[in-house]
Design a protein around this motif. Sequence first.
Motif, PDB file in Angstrom:
ATOM      1  N   THR A  78      42.832 -63.337  26.944  1.00  0.00           N
ATOM      2  CA  THR A  78      41.690 -63.660  27.620  1.00  0.00           C
ATOM      3  C   THR A  78      41.015 -62.701  28.620  1.00  0.00           C
ATOM      4  OG1 THR A  78      42.627 -65.810  27.522  1.00  0.00           O
ATOM      5  CG2 THR A  78      41.103 -65.673  29.267  1.00  0.00           C
ATOM      6  N   ASN A  79      41.826 -62.013  29.276  1.00  0.00           N
ATOM      7  CA  ASN A  79      41.165 -60.914  30.413  1.00  0.00           C
ATOM      8  C   ASN A  79      40.816 -59.635  29.616  1.00  0.00           C
ATOM      9  OD1 ASN A  79      42.113 -63.111  31.982  1.00  0.00           O
ATOM     10  ND2 ASN A  79      43.642 -62.290  32.986  1.00  0.00           N
ATOM     11  N   ILE A  80      41.582 -59.219  28.884  1.00  0.00           N
ATOM     12  CA  ILE A  80      41.199 -57.749  28.357  1.00  0.00           C
ATOM     13  C   ILE A  80      40.384 -57.809  27.153  1.00  0.00           C
ATOM     14  CG2 ILE A  80      42.066 -55.532  27.320  1.00  0.00           C
ATOM     15  CD1 ILE A  80      44.469 -55.907  29.046  1.00  0.00           C
ATOM     16  N   LYS A  81      40.826 -58.805  26.007  1.00  0.00           N
ATOM     17  CA  LYS A  81      39.971 -59.020  25.089  1.00  0.00           C
ATOM     18  C   LYS A  81      38.733 -59.724  25.447  1.00  0.00           C
ATOM     19  CE  LYS A  81      38.885 -58.941  20.415  1.00  0.00           C
ATOM     20  NZ  LYS A  81      39.374 -59.778  19.514  1.00  0.00           N
ATOM     21  N   GLY A  82      38.649 -60.826  26.070  1.00  0.00           N
ATOM     22  CA  GLY A  82      37.631 -61.432  26.540  1.00  0.00           C
ATOM     23  C   GLY A  82      36.453 -60.475  27.130  1.00  0.00           C
ATOM     24  N   THR A  83      36.952 -59.720  27.983  1.00  0.00           N
ATOM     25  CA  THR A  83      36.206 -58.703  28.561  1.00  0.00           C
ATOM     26  C   THR A  83      35.349 -57.869  27.596  1.00  0.00           C
ATOM     27  OG1 THR A  83      37.242 -58.939  30.778  1.00  0.00           O
ATOM     28  CG2 THR A  83      35.989 -56.842  30.186  1.00  0.00           C
ATOM     29  N   LEU A  84      36.301 -57.391  26.529  1.00  0.00           N
ATOM     30  CA  LEU A  84      35.735 -56.476  25.528  1.00  0.00           C
ATOM     31  C   LEU A  84      34.775 -57.174  24.842  1.00  0.00           C
ATOM     32  CD1 LEU A  84      35.806 -53.979  23.791  1.00  0.00           C
ATOM     33  CD2 LEU A  84      37.733 -54.980  22.422  1.00  0.00           C
ATOM     34  N   ASN A  85      34.606 -58.519  24.539  1.00  0.00           N
ATOM     35  CA  ASN A  85      33.942 -59.284  23.799  1.00  0.00           C
ATOM     36  C   ASN A  85      32.631 -59.164  24.668  1.00  0.00           C
ATOM     37  OD1 ASN A  85      35.825 -59.820  21.731  1.00  0.00           O
ATOM     38  ND2 ASN A  85      36.436 -61.818  22.838  1.00  0.00           N
ATOM     39  N   VAL A  86      32.754 -59.573  26.150  1.00  0.00           N
ATOM     40  CA  VAL A  86      31.344 -59.545  26.888  1.00  0.00           C
ATOM     41  C   VAL A  86      30.862 -58.140  26.934  1.00  0.00           C
ATOM     42  CG1 VAL A  86      30.549 -59.543  29.231  1.00  0.00           C
ATOM     43  CG2 VAL A  86      32.175 -61.166  28.152  1.00  0.00           C
ATOM     44  N   LEU A  87      31.514 -57.066  26.941  1.00  0.00           N
ATOM     45  CA  LEU A  87      30.919 -55.670  26.939  1.00  0.00           C
ATOM     46  C   LEU A  87      30.243 -55.358  25.585  1.00  0.00           C
ATOM     47  CD1 LEU A  87      33.866 -54.116  28.729  1.00  0.00           C
ATOM     48  CD2 LEU A  87      31.714 -54.339  29.847  1.00  0.00           C
ATOM     49  N   GLN A  88      30.856 -55.518  24.427  1.00  0.00           N
ATOM     50  CA  GLN A  88      30.424 -55.345  23.194  1.00  0.00           C
ATOM     51  C   GLN A  88      29.273 -56.122  23.097  1.00  0.00           C
ATOM     52  OE1 GLN A  88      31.847 -52.858  21.318  1.00  0.00           O
ATOM     53  NE2 GLN A  88      29.945 -52.955  19.943  1.00  0.00           N
ATOM     54  N   ALA A  89      29.111 -57.288  23.195  1.00  0.00           N
ATOM     55  CA  ALA A  89      27.989 -58.039  23.305  1.00  0.00           C
ATOM     56  C   ALA A  89      26.817 -57.514  24.017  1.00  0.00           C
ATOM     57  CB  ALA A  89      28.270 -59.544  23.576  1.00  0.00           C
ATOM     58  N   ALA A  90      27.112 -57.233  25.150  1.00  0.00           N
ATOM     59  CA  ALA A  90      26.200 -56.725  26.141  1.00  0.00           C
ATOM     60  C   ALA A  90      25.423 -55.411  25.598  1.00  0.00           C
ATOM     61  CB  ALA A  90      26.680 -56.520  27.529  1.00  0.00           C
ATOM     62  N   ARG A  91      26.245 -54.642  25.028  1.00  0.00           N
ATOM     63  CA  ARG A  91      25.830 -53.186  24.445  1.00  0.00           C
ATOM     64  C   ARG A  91      24.961 -53.640  23.374  1.00  0.00           C
ATOM     65  NH1 ARG A  91      29.513 -49.379  21.003  1.00  0.00           N
ATOM     66  NH2 ARG A  91      28.056 -47.570  20.589  1.00  0.00           N
TER      67      ARG A  91
END
Length: 332
Positions: free
Chosen positions: A99-112
């Motif tokens: 949730t915390n690490i992979k979820g953040t990665l998902n947000v960052l990748q989509a934002a990029r």
Amino acid sequence: MSKVLITGADGFIGSHLTEELILRGYNVRPFVFYNSFNSWGWLDSLSLELKNELDVFSGDIRDPHGVKEAMKGCNKVLHLASLIAIPYSYHSPDTYVDTNIKGTLNVLQAARELDVTRVVHTSTSEVYGTAQYVPIDENHPVQGQSPYSASKIGADQMALSFYRSFETPVSIIRPFNTYGPRQSARAVIPTIITQLASGKRKIKLGALSPTRDFNFVKDTVNGFIQMMDSDKALGEVVNIGSNFEVSIGETAKLIAEVMGVNIEIETDEIRIRPEKSEVERLWADNKKAKDILGWEPAYGGLEGFKQGMKETVEWFTNPNNLSNYKVDVYNI
């Protein structure tokens, strides 16, 4: 106004942030955790007028496809979705990584990929661990003293890596212990208030000596909004705290004073953290927030803490609100 995606909008801070942004005229898309009850969490408690302004997206922060779909059409992201309960992180640490690490990665990748203009990632004062010096500024070393804090350190570093590697426009807000209406009973202030509001005078708590820098939710929300709108915050980590230190024992006494009752505190062993995992001292240096955001706590110092506590007690002692809490059950 730009369109803002708020992940974790159904939670304590997220619901207050969603409400405030709507009141300020922002176009908001709350990302809530999908469930078969069609519950929007605390957003369900908002007025019908405010709920009609919401473009709610139900999904799971752990799913990259859903996260990207939710982000389409939004140019700013406030990322709050997270597992935050420390005792539960002892119980199920794997879910914190997802949730915390992979979820953040998902947000960052989509934002990029979608060329979002700003991502505000939510950190926590727990990443500092027990203070090595006080007040704690943003240069203080980080220490993973629980699986929760370790996962948040990982998430923070992932966010900073996207800023440095891909120039993703990321800012990291690091709130100290936020309290106020709608907070989960897993936190100490609601634990104390709900026990007293239900008629108990002998209350169960864990360790009383650790100190915290409590931050009223309205101040935290203002910090998020100022982070989102400040170009000076790009690539920066910023503490949001009151610069006021108080122990858990002193907090319990202050709550009893505000509620006009006498209390007896009983140590509950199940609420005690493992010795090396307990964070003994947190006290924020908020100079950077003042310097680059112009942010200052409206509820700072002892008097501000008392005022915030009065507003919090007033909300929790409303029978309609108190009924949402299981007072006799320890919430991990």
